[in-house]
Every structure is written in C-alpha cells, then in structure tokens.
Design an enzyme around this catalytic site. Structure first.
Site, PDB file in Angstrom:
ATOM      1  N   HIS A 190      46.090  91.101  80.447  1.00 30.79           N
ATOM      2  CA  HIS A 190      44.794  90.744  79.862  1.00 30.79           C
ATOM      3  C   HIS A 190      44.208  91.992  79.232  1.00 30.79           C
ATOM      4  CE1 HIS A 190      41.080  88.336  79.438  1.00 30.79           C
ATOM      5  NE2 HIS A 190      40.506  89.526  79.513  1.00 30.79           N
ATOM      6  N   CYS A 191      43.917  91.906  77.940  1.00 31.83           N
ATOM      7  CA  CYS A 191      43.404  93.062  77.199  1.00 31.83           C
ATOM      8  C   CYS A 191      41.914  92.861  76.904  1.00 31.83           C
ATOM      9  CB  CYS A 191      44.182  93.245  75.890  1.00 31.83           C
ATOM     10  SG  CYS A 191      43.587  94.640  74.909  1.00 31.83           S
ATOM     11  N   PRO A 192      41.034  93.693  77.464  1.00 31.93           N
ATOM     12  CA  PRO A 192      39.598  93.535  77.164  1.00 31.93           C
ATOM     13  C   PRO A 192      39.250  93.837  75.719  1.00 31.93           C
ATOM     14  CG  PRO A 192      39.998  95.534  78.443  1.00 31.93           C
ATOM     15  CD  PRO A 192      41.290  94.790  78.413  1.00 31.93           C
TER      16      PRO A 192
END
Length: 328
Positions: free
Chosen positions: A185-187
């Site tokens: 998961h990439c913010p």
C-alpha cells in the site's frame, strides 16, 4: 462403498463450512508448510461460515470510481501534485522563460511539461484504479458451491472482509479489502499497488525520476549561466529569491530521483521475478506457474509489446493469462 464415499464427502464439506480448510488426503489433513502458517488466522475454526456473510452489494453509479478515503493518503497525494507544480513553476518561470535562447527554452519546456503531464496522469490512474479488490462478502454458500470443490482442494476466507480470497491475494488494512497480487500500500498514490494498477504505479515512478533528473540538469546549466552573466539578467526574480528557489528544487529533485529510481527498480525486479513485495517479505511458497521475465512484463503492461506500455491512458490487455485462482 457409495454410502461411505457420500459420508466422507459430507464430512469434508462440514470442514469447509467450519473453517478447517486444510486439504483432505486419505482421511487425514495434510501437514502445513511454513509459508502456510502465515495464513493460520484465515483457517481457524469458525472463520469460514458462509451463513455469516451477506451477499456482496451491487455496484451503483457512485461506486464506479475507486477512491480510498484515507486522510494520510489524501495528504500525500496532494503533496505529490504540489511538488510537481512547484518544479513546473521553477523550471518554466525561473529558468526557461528568462533564457535568451528560444530553441533551448522551447525544447526543454516541451520535454519537461510532457513528462510532468505523464507523471501526473500516471499518478491519477494509479490512485483511482481498482487495484484488484476481491468482492466484499462473497464468502456465501452459493459462491463456495459454485467453485465445485473436490477433495484435497482448499479455499481461504478473509475474516476481516468476509471474502473468499484468490491465490496470491492479501488483505489491506487501509483499503479494508483483499487485493489480488497486492504488492504494497503506497500512501503517495493513496492506494494499493496490485494486479490492475501496477502498470500505472511503475510509470509514475519512472516519469517522476525522469523529470527529477531533467530538473537537476536544468538547474546545473542555469547556475553555470548565471555565474558567467549578471544574476539580474538570468532570472525575472531577485538573486536571493532565485538562489533559494533553485536550491529547494535541487533538494526536491535529488530526493525524489533517488526514491523513485529505487522504487522503479524494485518494481521491475518484482515483475520480472513474478513475486510481489509481500510475497518476498513473507517468503511465501511459490505455488503458481513460472513464466519468463518477458512474459511477466507483458502480463503487467499488456500483450503485445507496443508504445502503449508507456501510455498511462492505455489499459493493459492481459491476454489469456490466468492471473489468479480461488482454489489451491
């Protein structure tokens, strides 16, 4: 004998309903490998209860666009766009427009603006594309029966989103969904990187690295030009303001060049090895068919190879590749 076989089949089905999802082989459960123990929480008794799962809701017009309502991710996404626009401002208004050479300004302006547009387009696609979410609440009795399970076959249920998980799917605590071939998961894109949007994420990292490198080169040329000429003639801003703007752009460009170049390299390596970041971290046992590196690239970017690989607006055609399966 037929009666005994029917009794065995009923017992196996009861194990499926009760969450005992280990394979049935010669009347005993098979031993679990170390990689399988990482998913023990999905196998505890009581988790695979289809009567506790409501059918997945029907998608309406408001649900067609994928967007994660996460405060941290939204802030990171806004910061990303702001930094790109800041670089655009410094490159165009501080360095290119005051330059005397029109061809130099026009050539570099077209390249930088084109790469910046592709970077932002890739970011928007990576952020607003469903990464491969498993339908929520599909662990119903009807769906499990439709899989036509045979003795020895296994299905996994996610206890958090009540979904039957395909092979290589993992649950994201931010998206609150199980994602097929989830890498991480990439913010910065406010989304998971998964099966359906990995191409856009790779393009985003590539284009950001390119505009960062281009901006650093322009700053270097501008400093050389300004040292040879009067500082008041090389920019429309005052010399102190020009220096501060250029130093900030250097810091931003160097930081994002290193970060995105490393991320681009790790993503390409992950695609070629056909092993996601989570699978590498958990050291999961490889249970899927091995393909060549070129075929793995085509699975992500589309069949066949074309200029569309570099186009964030082109949806990749996965061809006949069997990307995932529910039964293992």
């Amino acid at each position: 004998m037929a009666r005994n076989y029917a009794r065995t089949s009923r017992n196996f089905c009861r194990q499926i309903w009760r969450g005992r999802v280990c394979g049935w082989s010669h009347g005993r459960c098979r031993m679990k490998s170390p990689a399988h123990r990482t998913r023990d929480i999905e196998r505890q008794a009581g988790y695979l209860r289809p009567e506790h799962c409501a059918p997945p809701p029907l998608r309406t017009g408001s649900d067609t666009m994928w967007f994660i309502r996460d405060g941290c991710g939204i802030v990171c996404g806004v910061i990303t766009w702001f930094l790109v626009f800041y670089a655009e401002f410094v490159v165009v208004f501080v360095m290119l427009l005051p330059a005397k050479n029109v061809i130099y300004s026009l050539f570099n302006g077209v390249i930088f603006n084109g790469l910046a547009f592709l970077a932002l387009a890739s970011h928007a696609k990576a952020m607003c594309t469903d990464p491969g979410a498993v339908p929520k609440g599909n662990a119903t009795k009807e769906f499990i029966e439709s899989l036509q399970l045979k003795p020895g076959q296994v299905v996994y249920k996610c206890p958090k989103c009540c979904s039957i998980k395909p092979d290589r799917a993992h649950h994201c605590s931010v998206c609150k969904r199980c994602i097929k071939k989830m890498d991480h998961h990439c913010p910065w894109v406010n989304n998971c990187v998964g099966e359906n949007n990995q191409k856009y994420f790779v393009l985003f990292t590539m284009y950001i690295a390119l505009i960062s490198f281009h901006a650093l080169m322009l700053v270097a040329f501008h400093f050389v030009f300004c040292f040879e000429e009067d500082w008041t003639k090389c920019s429309n801003f005052s010399p102190p303001a020009t220096v501060i703007l250029l130093i900030l752009l250097c810091f931003e460009g160097l930081l994002f060049l290193i970060f995105t170049a490393v991320m681009f390299g790790t993503q390409v390596h992950s695609i070629c090895s056909d092993e996601t970041g989570i699978e590498q971290l958990k050291k999961e046992e490889r249970r899927w068919a091995k393909r060549s590196k070129w075929m793995n690239m085509k699975v992500v970017f589309g069949h066949p190879f074309s200029i569309a690989w570099l186009n964030p607006f082109a949806t990749p055609d996965h061809g006949k590749a069997d990307l995932y399966q529910y039964i293992v």
